[in-house]
Enzyme design. Sequence first.
Site, PDB file in Angstrom:
ATOM      1  CE  LYS A  10      39.301  53.245  45.302  1.00 53.80           C
ATOM      2  NZ  LYS A  10      40.570  53.043  44.594  1.00 53.80           N
ATOM      3  NE  ARG A  31      44.470  45.797  48.865  1.00 47.38           N
ATOM      4  CZ  ARG A  31      43.731  46.750  48.315  1.00 47.38           C
ATOM      5  NH1 ARG A  31      42.947  47.473  49.078  1.00 47.38           N
ATOM      6  NH2 ARG A  31      43.791  47.002  47.030  1.00 47.38           N
ATOM      7  CD  GLU A  68      46.497  53.494  48.292  1.00 51.70           C
ATOM      8  OE1 GLU A  68      46.348  53.041  47.155  1.00 51.70           O
ATOM      9  OE2 GLU A  68      45.884  53.058  49.285  1.00 51.70           O
ATOM     10  CE  LYS A 183      38.017  54.503  54.824  1.00 49.12           C
ATOM     11  NZ  LYS A 183      39.359  54.612  55.406  1.00 49.12           N
ATOM     12  CB  CYS A 304      44.470  25.172  13.674  1.00 47.97           C
ATOM     13  SG  CYS A 304      42.820  24.832  14.346  1.00 47.97           S
ATOM     14  CB  CYS A 319      39.214  26.546  17.679  1.00 48.33           C
ATOM     15  SG  CYS A 319      40.298  25.359  16.876  1.00 48.33           S
TER      16      CYS A 319
END
Length: 334
Positions: A10, A31, A68, A183, A304, A319
């Site tokens: 990979k 892609r 790639e 695969k 705050c 909050c």
Amino acid sequence: QNPEYEMEMKLDGLAVSLKYEYGQYVQAVTRGDGQTGEDITQNVKTIRNLPLWLADAKDIELLEVRGEVLMPKAGFERLNRLAEENGEKTFANPRNAAAGSLRQLDPAVAASRPLAFYGYSVNQGLPERIDTQSGALAWLGDIGFTVSAVRVVANPREAQAYYESVIEKREKLPFEIDGTVIKVNSLALQQQLGFLSREPRWATAYKFPAETVMTRLQAIEWQVGRTGQITPVGKLEPVKVGGVTVSNVTLHNFGEIQRLDVRAGDMVSVHRAGDVIPQIVGIVPDLRPSGTIAYAFPTHCPVCGSEAVREEGEARRRCTGGLICAPQIVGRLK
């Protein structure tokens, strides 16, 4: 059925789709989101190992090759060394360097970078006589492409053995990889299995375990988001994880802090989940400094000062300040 599987490394780069018309290179796109990508035709054209003319594919009306684009380790180190010498910003890892090079507006910059293209599939234009994934890659190699190393295995046991052998030689490889890809080898079976919305049913990534490193947690700060959600963020002594320097780490919610019993000053183990998002996976109790105090969830917004409430069934507090709370105003404007 007992289908055979084709396994590849990979490669950790940028996925690119190339188009050739009657053997002539005409377009390259990223892609993107799976439907729409960026046109990077001119930049990809400068990659040295990419064939711009395929004599053996001159009769194919449209050939689409996916693969790639990556930057080999040696070239990456050379690029960063030059950047340092010139007082320029260095790249965090080869993947970022490859992606950044391809997105340059000036093709001359891409041409100066040590990029390489590795093909891993043929989406259109494959000769009918080829009926396997491994055969498709062998054909790509024959017509002039550099392709990923391939292993055909008969069962999951052999797949595991190949995966473990790749882990052993990972450090010696000339490029970065982050796992293997498995695969189904038969193209007819691939057709039959089809696709999910974003990925094929006939292929899966078998990633390496995430690299884990130790560092010290300096503090936990509370960030307020667009909806008022208060999220804890760990501030770390900067540390390199998987080629990236990490100084902030998400702690998700207060339940995660309680589960880990993590405190400021703790030595923590950190990894990048999926080699992307930094996470604390544990602490080292024996190295905890004396006098540390367990965290309590803030009862009021750290920005705050409005009350912070937890809705029933939710892990996080919000909050209640709404549009008097600066981070909520900015978040909504964005």
